[in-house]
Design an enzyme around this catalytic site. Structure first.
Site, PDB file in Angstrom:
ATOM      1  N   ASN A 245       1.548   3.702   1.846  1.00 56.53           N
ATOM      2  CA  ASN A 245       2.276   4.160   3.040  1.00 56.53           C
ATOM      3  C   ASN A 245       3.366   3.183   3.492  1.00 56.53           C
ATOM      4  OD1 ASN A 245       0.647   2.156   4.094  1.00 56.53           O
ATOM      5  ND2 ASN A 245      -0.077   3.353   5.834  1.00 56.53           N
ATOM      6  N   LYS A 246       3.528   2.080   2.783  1.00 57.68           N
ATOM      7  CA  LYS A 246       4.533   1.092   3.197  1.00 57.68           C
ATOM      8  C   LYS A 246       5.924   1.474   2.675  1.00 57.68           C
ATOM      9  CE  LYS A 246       1.008  -1.513   4.563  1.00 57.68           C
ATOM     10  NZ  LYS A 246       0.627  -2.030   5.835  1.00 57.68           N
ATOM     11  N   GLN A 247       6.936   0.749   3.140  1.00 59.40           N
ATOM     12  CA  GLN A 247       8.319   1.046   2.739  1.00 59.40           C
ATOM     13  C   GLN A 247       8.490   0.917   1.220  1.00 59.40           C
ATOM     14  OE1 GLN A 247       7.334  -0.646   5.402  1.00 59.40           O
ATOM     15  NE2 GLN A 247       8.898  -0.786   7.003  1.00 59.40           N
ATOM     16  N   LEU A 248       7.752   0.000   0.607  1.00 61.73           N
ATOM     17  CA  LEU A 248       7.784  -0.210  -0.851  1.00 61.73           C
ATOM     18  C   LEU A 248       6.329  -0.235  -1.312  1.00 61.73           C
ATOM     19  CD1 LEU A 248       9.842  -2.933  -2.720  1.00 61.73           C
ATOM     20  CD2 LEU A 248       7.408  -2.656  -3.161  1.00 61.73           C
TER      21      LEU A 248
ATOM     22  N   TYR B  69       0.865  -1.185   0.000  1.00 60.73           N
ATOM     23  CA  TYR B  69       0.000   0.000   0.000  1.00 60.73           C
ATOM     24  C   TYR B  69       0.907   1.242   0.000  1.00 60.73           C
ATOM     25  CZ  TYR B  69      -3.951   2.933   1.351  1.00 60.73           C
ATOM     26  OH  TYR B  69      -4.916   3.901   1.375  1.00 60.73           O
TER      27      TYR B  69
END
Ligand SMILES: *Cc1c(COP(=O)(O)O)cnc(C)c1O
Length: 391
Positions: free
Chosen positions: A183-186, A181
């Site tokens: 907002n995740k790191q990737l 998603y």
């Protein structure tokens, strides 16, 4: 004039990543093609897992991992309540019963002692979530699981790149799930990946994400070939949880610079800690844990125990008035209306106390020093207004 807004989170997409997406659009393969195979291979190599299966979201990954491991009606699965609601929802999707356990006040991860007392004769599995990118206490959890013959699923959706003793989280148990998603790191916009060392589980997940298609007849099952292939049959009830070629191309390009992304996020964390250190109103997250590599998903600070949930909410609102978005991570799952049936029977004092006093600060790769300073100044002003301490 109101100041420029600082969001809680913001994607970081480079020109090379945009180019990677556009070049897929110039081909004739938009789903189940070479980019998916490449992304899966690259993820498997990065985390050190024998198998990786791309899916349409982290939630889809949790759902299929539980299904492929054979968890279903009559089973209980121990999960944290201080986490994203998808963890417990996935247990309900397969007809099993989530049972909530409490967290450790410092790690914010499942407390092995609380897990141990939640075990019944129906318990089949536990889901260890690596909360905010800090590894869960896997040695203790795996030990409990071994003694009670439980399956262990790692929800590593917030923890891509985190490690315990040099091994990536997500690869330490029966299956691990990552999520992409924005907002995740990737990010792939929406997306997820299941990793596992069990080839049968991997094969079943690959079929379940694609309408339950297995290749019939002799030979190696290939669950990713063209749907038009006459060799396919629908062996069991499946889903459409596929990740498109467009998304896989974005994920591949992001994964190519994951080290730089994680280093940047760690630098932001250290800067926040420098700015907020020594403030008696705040508890900061640990940045260095022996034997672990942390991966920063969000930067959450906790107000001192003297503050109430109402104080925390006023701080959040004060910051919002100054154009700074913060997050109330997490509202415990067992207190959500969708879990009203669990509320009476669930007692989680640490989860409730931590959740009432936690504030997630703006956290994204491109946040500037000046924005971080503005956030910290505004936060400290708001805390002084609410202060329970003598001046
Ligand atoms: C993000 C996340 C997921 C998956 O979310 P999706 O939106 O379905 O990709 C699952 N578990 C946790 C703990 C998460 O933070």
């Amino acid at each position: 004039m109101s100041p420029v807004e600082i969001p809680l989170s913001a994607p970081d997409i480079t020109d090379a990543e945009i180019e990677a997406v556009v070049s897929v659009l110039r081909t004739s393969r938009l789903s189940l093609g070479p980019k998916m195979a490449e992304f899966e291979a690259a993820m498997a190599a990065y985390v050190g897992a024998p198998h990786a299966i791309a899916v349409s979201s982290g939630t889809a990954g949790l759902h299929l991992a539980l299904l492929a491991l054979g968890i279903g009606p009559g089973d209980e699965v121990i999960v944290p309540s201080f986490t994203f609601i998808a963890v417990a929802n996935a247990v309900r999707y397969v007809g099993a019963q989530p049972v909530f356990a409490d967290i450790g006040p410092e790690t914010l991860n499942l407390d092995p002692a609380s897990v141990a007392v939640a075990i019944t004769t129906r318990t089949r599995a536990l889901i260890a979530v690596h909360t905010f990118g800090r590894p869960a206490p896997m040695a203790a959890l795996l030990d409990i699981a071994r003694r009670h013959n439980l399956l262990v699923v790692e929800d590593a959706c917030e923890a891509l790149g985190a490690e315990i003793a040099g091994r990536h989280v997500g690869t330490l148990a029966d299956a691990g799930i990552f999520a992409f998603y924005p907002n995740k790191q990737l990010t792939t916009g929406e997306g997820g990946m299941v990793v596992t060392g069990n080839s049968e589980v991997a094969q079943r997940i690959a079929a379940l994400r694609n309408h339950g298609r297995y290749k019939s007849g002799p030979g190696a099952p290939d669950c990713t070939a063209e749907p038009a292939d006459p060799w396919f049959e629908h062996a069991e009830l499946g889903y459409n949880y596929r990740l498109s070629e467009i998304q896989c191309a974005l994920g591949l390009a992001q994964l190519a610079r994951i080290d730089a992304i994680l280093a940047r996020r760690e630098a932001i964390t250290r800067r926040y800690c420098d700015l907020l250190r020594d403030d008696p109103h705040l508890l900061l997250p640990a940045t260095d844990v022996p034997g672990q590599r942390l991966s920063w998903f969000v930067f959450g600070v906790r107000l001192a125990p003297a503050f109430s949930c109402a104080d925390r909410d006023r701080v959040v609102n004060t910051l919002a008035e100054r154009g700074i978005t913060t997050g109330r991570y997490f509202a415990p799952i067992h207190l959500q209306p969708a879990y009203a049936a669990w509320r009476e029977s669930t007692y989680l004092p640490i989860t409730e106390s931590v959740a009432a006093r936690t504030v997630a600060l703006p956290f994204f790769n491109r946040i500037t020093d000046e924005q971080m300073e503005r956030v910290c100044t505004a936060l400290q002003c708001a805390l002084r207004v609410e202060s329970k301490f003598p001046a």
